[in-house]
Design a protein around this motif. Structure first.
Motif, PDB file in Angstrom:
ATOM      1  N   LYS A   1       0.827  -1.213   0.000  1.00 18.09           N
ATOM      2  CA  LYS A   1       0.000   0.000   0.000  1.00 18.09           C
ATOM      3  C   LYS A   1       0.860   1.261   0.000  1.00 18.09           C
ATOM      4  CE  LYS A   1      -4.159  -1.620   2.257  1.00 18.09           C
ATOM      5  NZ  LYS A   1      -5.000  -1.561   3.448  1.00 18.09           N
ATOM      6  N   SER A   2       2.098   1.107   0.475  1.00 14.05           N
ATOM      7  CA  SER A   2       2.938   2.298   0.601  1.00 14.05           C
ATOM      8  C   SER A   2       3.933   2.429  -0.546  1.00 14.05           C
ATOM      9  CB  SER A   2       3.680   2.276   1.945  1.00 14.05           C
ATOM     10  OG  SER A   2       4.567   1.176   1.988  1.00 14.05           O
ATOM     11  N   ILE A   3       3.787   1.587  -1.578  1.00 11.68           N
ATOM     12  CA  ILE A   3       4.684   1.727  -2.722  1.00 11.68           C
ATOM     13  C   ILE A   3       3.895   1.792  -4.024  1.00 11.68           C
ATOM     14  CG2 ILE A   3       6.584   0.518  -1.593  1.00 11.68           C
ATOM     15  CD1 ILE A   3       5.916  -1.922  -3.357  1.00 11.68           C
ATOM     16  N   GLY A   4       4.501   2.408  -5.013  1.00 10.24           N
ATOM     17  CA  GLY A   4       3.976   2.365  -6.363  1.00 10.24           C
ATOM     18  C   GLY A   4       5.051   1.730  -7.228  1.00 10.24           C
ATOM     19  N   VAL A   5       4.651   0.911  -8.179  1.00  8.27           N
ATOM     20  CA  VAL A   5       5.634   0.207  -8.999  1.00  8.27           C
ATOM     21  C   VAL A   5       5.253   0.306 -10.469  1.00  8.27           C
ATOM     22  CG1 VAL A   5       6.856  -1.956  -9.374  1.00  8.27           C
ATOM     23  CG2 VAL A   5       5.896  -1.457  -7.114  1.00  8.27           C
ATOM     24  N   VAL A   6       6.235   0.629 -11.288  1.00  2.00           N
ATOM     25  CA  VAL A   6       6.008   0.625 -12.736  1.00  2.00           C
ATOM     26  C   VAL A   6       7.099  -0.222 -13.392  1.00  2.00           C
ATOM     27  CG1 VAL A   6       5.940   1.976 -14.851  1.00  2.00           C
ATOM     28  CG2 VAL A   6       4.947   2.902 -12.748  1.00  2.00           C
ATOM     29  N   PHE A   7       6.673  -1.244 -14.099  1.00  2.00           N
ATOM     30  CA  PHE A   7       7.601  -2.012 -14.920  1.00  2.00           C
ATOM     31  C   PHE A   7       7.422  -1.550 -16.357  1.00  2.00           C
ATOM     32  CE2 PHE A   7       6.972  -5.208 -11.464  1.00  2.00           C
ATOM     33  CZ  PHE A   7       8.284  -5.245 -11.036  1.00  2.00           C
ATOM     34  N   GLY A   8       8.479  -0.953 -16.913  1.00  2.03           N
ATOM     35  CA  GLY A   8       8.356  -0.412 -18.255  1.00  2.03           C
ATOM     36  C   GLY A   8       7.974  -1.450 -19.293  1.00  2.03           C
ATOM     37  N   GLN A   9       8.385  -2.688 -19.039  1.00  3.72           N
ATOM     38  CA  GLN A   9       8.172  -3.715 -20.055  1.00  3.72           C
ATOM     39  C   GLN A   9       6.755  -4.248 -20.068  1.00  3.72           C
ATOM     40  OE1 GLN A   9      10.834  -4.401 -21.938  1.00  3.72           O
ATOM     41  NE2 GLN A   9      12.653  -4.747 -20.692  1.00  3.72           N
ATOM     42  N   ARG A  10       6.064  -4.187 -18.954  1.00  9.38           N
ATOM     43  CA  ARG A  10       4.691  -4.680 -18.990  1.00  9.38           C
ATOM     44  C   ARG A  10       3.780  -3.800 -18.147  1.00  9.38           C
ATOM     45  NH1 ARG A  10       6.660  -9.147 -15.143  1.00  9.38           N
ATOM     46  NH2 ARG A  10       7.788 -10.296 -16.715  1.00  9.38           N
ATOM     47  N   THR A  11       2.527  -3.762 -18.600  1.00 14.39           N
ATOM     48  CA  THR A  11       1.595  -2.857 -17.951  1.00 14.39           C
ATOM     49  C   THR A  11       1.018  -3.475 -16.691  1.00 14.39           C
ATOM     50  OG1 THR A  11      -0.410  -1.579 -18.244  1.00 14.39           O
ATOM     51  CG2 THR A  11      -0.336  -3.698 -19.344  1.00 14.39           C
TER      52      THR A  11
ATOM     53  N   LEU B   1      10.613   2.375 -10.187  1.00 11.54           N
ATOM     54  CA  LEU B   1      10.404   2.393 -11.632  1.00 11.54           C
ATOM     55  C   LEU B   1      11.458   1.520 -12.296  1.00 11.54           C
ATOM     56  CD1 LEU B   1      10.118   6.267 -11.863  1.00 11.54           C
ATOM     57  CD2 LEU B   1       8.205   4.689 -11.976  1.00 11.54           C
ATOM     58  N   ASP B   2      11.007   0.509 -13.004  1.00 15.93           N
ATOM     59  CA  ASP B   2      11.958  -0.355 -13.705  1.00 15.93           C
ATOM     60  C   ASP B   2      11.911   0.008 -15.189  1.00 15.93           C
ATOM     61  OD1 ASP B   2      13.839  -2.261 -14.155  1.00 15.93           O
ATOM     62  OD2 ASP B   2      12.555  -3.989 -13.754  1.00 15.93           O
ATOM     63  N   GLU B   3      12.889   0.719 -15.640  1.00 15.20           N
ATOM     64  CA  GLU B   3      12.995   1.193 -17.019  1.00 15.20           C
ATOM     65  C   GLU B   3      11.720   1.894 -17.512  1.00 15.20           C
ATOM     66  OE1 GLU B   3      14.771  -1.497 -19.666  1.00 15.20           O
ATOM     67  OE2 GLU B   3      15.965  -2.474 -18.137  1.00 15.20           O
ATOM     68  N   PRO B   4      11.400   3.019 -16.872  1.00 11.97           N
ATOM     69  CA  PRO B   4      10.138   3.694 -17.207  1.00 11.97           C
ATOM     70  C   PRO B   4      10.146   4.360 -18.572  1.00 11.97           C
ATOM     71  CG  PRO B   4      11.402   5.028 -15.673  1.00 11.97           C
ATOM     72  CD  PRO B   4      12.144   3.721 -15.820  1.00 11.97           C
ATOM     73  N   THR B   5      11.309   4.597 -19.155  1.00 15.25           N
ATOM     74  CA  THR B   5      11.309   5.327 -20.427  1.00 15.25           C
ATOM     75  C   THR B   5      11.702   4.435 -21.587  1.00 15.25           C
ATOM     76  OG1 THR B   5      13.588   6.012 -20.026  1.00 15.25           O
ATOM     77  CG2 THR B   5      11.871   7.534 -19.341  1.00 15.25           C
ATOM     78  N   ILE B   6      11.720   3.126 -21.349  1.00 11.46           N
ATOM     79  CA  ILE B   6      12.201   2.222 -22.397  1.00 11.46           C
ATOM     80  C   ILE B   6      11.270   2.277 -23.624  1.00 11.46           C
ATOM     81  CG2 ILE B   6      11.004   0.135 -21.562  1.00 11.46           C
ATOM     82  CD1 ILE B   6      13.631  -1.375 -22.220  1.00 11.46           C
ATOM     83  N   GLY B   7      11.867   2.450 -24.769  1.00 12.88           N
ATOM     84  CA  GLY B   7      11.097   2.452 -26.014  1.00 12.88           C
ATOM     85  C   GLY B   7      10.319   3.717 -26.305  1.00 12.88           C
ATOM     86  N   LEU B   8      10.508   4.754 -25.497  1.00 12.29           N
ATOM     87  CA  LEU B   8       9.717   5.968 -25.712  1.00 12.29           C
ATOM     88  C   LEU B   8      10.470   6.978 -26.581  1.00 12.29           C
ATOM     89  CD1 LEU B   8       8.215   6.644 -22.192  1.00 12.29           C
ATOM     90  CD2 LEU B   8       7.363   5.219 -24.041  1.00 12.29           C
ATOM     91  N   ASP B   9       9.722   7.822 -27.296  1.00 11.46           N
ATOM     92  CA  ASP B   9      10.377   8.871 -28.063  1.00 11.46           C
ATOM     93  C   ASP B   9      10.763  10.030 -27.142  1.00 11.46           C
ATOM     94  OD1 ASP B   9       8.255  10.796 -27.844  1.00 11.46           O
ATOM     95  OD2 ASP B   9       7.139   9.586 -29.274  1.00 11.46           O
ATOM     96  N   VAL B  10      11.508  10.974 -27.686  1.00 14.72           N
ATOM     97  CA  VAL B  10      12.081  12.049 -26.873  1.00 14.72           C
ATOM     98  C   VAL B  10      11.005  12.845 -26.136  1.00 14.72           C
ATOM     99  CG1 VAL B  10      13.600  14.033 -26.915  1.00 14.72           C
ATOM    100  CG2 VAL B  10      13.917  12.205 -28.566  1.00 14.72           C
ATOM    101  N   VAL B  11       9.922  13.141 -26.837  1.00 15.06           N
ATOM    102  CA  VAL B  11       8.857  13.945 -26.226  1.00 15.06           C
ATOM    103  C   VAL B  11       8.218  13.193 -25.072  1.00 15.06           C
ATOM    104  CG1 VAL B  11       6.698  15.155 -26.648  1.00 15.06           C
ATOM    105  CG2 VAL B  11       8.424  15.003 -28.468  1.00 15.06           C
ATOM    106  N   ALA B  12       7.931  11.926 -25.293  1.00 16.89           N
ATOM    107  CA  ALA B  12       7.301  11.126 -24.245  1.00 16.89           C
ATOM    108  C   ALA B  12       8.239  10.990 -23.041  1.00 16.89           C
ATOM    109  CB  ALA B  12       6.932   9.743 -24.774  1.00 16.89           C
TER     110      ALA B  12
END
Lengths: 340, 263
Positions: free
Chosen positions: A100-110, A183-194
């Protein structure tokens, strides 16, 4: 610095038992009968503290142990040895209270449900995390504002572009306003603007809520933009943990001077500048570059030499790109200087 | 508990919305399952054209048993989809990480993520068959019988879930895309006929090892008011509770193994 770190990691290790797969059909059949196991030290006696509100970059080549560390920090994996306390919890022991006290983002999967509209995913998460309607509305407004979610809130996740999906994933991870964000690779595969959107958003969240962020990445621009502190891991061992600035200062061996000379007549005089320590490379029409070792010659000296010889229209001094430093670290050079 | 029920409702509403969004798919799959159920009853009719009784059971009684067996089975089918897909979707594709990151019991998240609502037709058809058989047998239905029917159906559903959940747990240790469910799935049909027609070994198997008999046969015996195996009905909730406890323990061990291997 405050006395109690938010995350405290001591000699954390994770060993996996894997078996060697033999090749071919016959190999596959032999795999069924007999397996040669080997132990892999994915994370090996890693120790660090993270203070509240810090943004820490965690980098390393593929398979270095980044994701395994994150999985232990998020309570998915149980460590083989060592201690880990995060926000007062032992993650894998008190998993359901802790998450409950963490947020997690895996860039490779939603983390979102594939088939349902984004906003419906958010509503489910609101229930899962017991977020009040009032808080939910307030946070959604902020997310809409910074991440521009409005346009695709009603779209099913599977129809989103990678950049849109990542923004939604970030919002989803922060809906319950956790004090810690992984955050595990939050910007992987994104373009510069994103990428830029994501970075701005992370800064905003960090400043507004003092959210502590640990992020792994292969994009060192992420680190330069966001993190003062960097940790480098390879083969499961922590190779460096400290300020990004110190890493640069200690390990920056070379700098480069890029300059534009006035005309081709001036350019013809350049060879006179060259000696064994100094090579001049042409970059473009009338533009040249000198890469030099700053321990051997100072910037001031070099500039004096250049300006004495030729008329210069424009000039730029740059550090060695951080990628180059990290490459040298992965290659095993250069670290003794810092860790000593 | 209250939160879990609220979440269950929210999950269900979401899922039904998605399901209705693919209307053609929903209609076709519902139509196909209804047809399959109806054909099964056709088989019963044909069977009893040839033989007047099955181990002392009249056509109407077998119809009752068959109909009743569809009720827990239908309930089970509504929530079972992820049990079959678990090894592939959750372990191999890695969706289980997401489950562990949420502050809700992992089993709840897996079982109640998808609902095969078209399977509710089995409950409806089953109830119709029970009603038809009861009226032809002139069974007296008081409030107790209705309560018992609902209670037995729920226990039966739990028995089905527990058995298949245990098979699902294998995925925690063995990397396996297909799953070990199909052979056991094929045994379900055995529970739709009087256990008395089988050999002692099969009776034992369906009562104590893979207890489909407690989901279908023993409750029906009680509701039909037959003399044989009468006392077994008392064991229905015991078997359901025991097998569910066992399955849950196995699940929790599996989760622990997952957390230590990360496979």
């Amino acid at each position: 610095m405050p006395a109690a770190p938010l995350i405290s990691v001591r000699d954390l290790s994770k060993h996996f038992r894997t078996f060697k797969r033999r090749e071919g059909v016959w190999g596959a059949i032999r795999n069924l009968v007999k397996r040669d196991y080997q132990s892999v030290h994915a994370v090996d006696r890693v120790t660090f503290d993270i203070q509240p509100g810090e943004m820490v970059g965690y980098i390393g080549p593929n398979g270095a142990g980044k994701s395994t560390t994150i999985k232990m920090l998020t309570g998915i994996l149980v460590p083989t040895a060592g201690e880990l306390l995060s926000n007062g919890f032992v993650p894998w022991k008190q998993r359901r209270q802790y998450v409950k006290s963490i947020g997690v983002v895996f860039g490779q999967r939603t983390q979102l449900w594939w088939d349902i509209a984004v906003v419906e995913s958010f509503k489910l998460l609101r229930k899962i995390y017991d977020v009040s309607q009032h808080d939910y509305d307030a946070r959604m407004e902020l997310f809409n504002h910074v991440l521009k979610l409005k346009d695709y809130l009603d779209t099913p996740v599977r129809k989103l572009s990678l950049g849109e999906r990542m923004r939604c994933d970030l919002a989803a991870a922060l809906l319950h306003n956790p004090p810690i964000l992984f955050l595990d690779e939050p910007t992987i595969g994104l373009d510069v603007v994103a990428k830029d959107h994501i970075r701005q958003f992370l800064k905003e969240i960090n400043q507004r809520y003092r959210t502590t962020v640990l992020l792994t990445t292969h994009d060192l621009d992420d680190i330069e933009e966001l993190c003062k502190r960097i940790m480098i891991i390879d083969h499961g061992r922590l190779l460096y943990d400290g300020p990004l600035a110190l890493l640069k200062q200690k390990l920056l061996r070379t700098k480069q001077v890029k300059f534009v000379v006035k005309d081709s007549e001036q350019a013809a005089r350049l060879p006179a500048l060259e000696n064994d320590g100094l090579k001049i490379e042409p970059v473009d029409h009338l533009t040249y570059r000198i890469v030099f070792d700053r321990t051997k010659i100072s910037v001031a000296d070099l500039l004096r030499q250049i300006l004495a010889e030729v008329e210069v229209r424009d000039l730029l001094i740059e550090d060695e790109p951080i990628e180059e430093i990290v490459k040298r670290i992965y290659a095993g050079e250069a670290l003794k200087e810092v860790t000593a | 508990m209250k939160k879990h029920l609220q979440l269950l409702a929210a999950y269900a509403v979401q899922f039904i919305k998605v399901r209705f969004a693919y209307r053609a798919d929903f209609l076709i799959s519902t139509g196909a399952s209804v047809l399959a159920t109806v054909f099964a009853f056709g088989f019963l009719l044909v069977l009893f054209q040839k033989v007047p009784q099955l181990a002392g059971w009249k056509f109407e009684e077998v119809l009752f048993l068959y109909g009743f067996s569809l009720i827990p089975f239908g309930l089970f089918n509504v929530v079972s989809l992820n049990l079959y897909n678990f090894g592939n979707d959750f372990i191999i594709e890695g969706k289980f990480d997401r489950v562990l990151l949420r502050p809700v019991a992992s089993l709840h998240q897996v079982i109640f993520e998808v609902f095969r609502i078209e399977s509710l037709h089995e409950v409806v058809v089953g109830l119709l068959a029970v009603w038809l058989a009861s009226s032809r047998l002139r069974l007296a239905w008081g409030p107790l019988e209705f309560l018992l029917l609902a209670f037995f159906a729920l226990c039966g559903g739990i028995i089905y879930v527990s058995i298949f959940l245990m098979l699902t747990c294998v995925s925690f240790w063995v990397e396996d895309r297909v799953g070990v469910h199909p052979p056991v799935w094929n045994l379900i049909a055995f529970g739709r006929y009087p256990l008395s027609i089988y050999s002692g070994f099969v009776q034992f198997l369906l009562s104590w090892i893979i207890p489909f008999g407690f989901a279908t046969f023993y409750p029906s015996v009680r509701l039909l008011g037959r003399a044989e195996f009468r006392l077994y009905a008392w064991l229905v909730p015991v078997v359901a509770a025991a097998f569910f406890t066992l399955a849950l323990a196995l699940w929790n061990r599996g989760v622990r193994n997952y957390a230590s291997t990360g496979s």
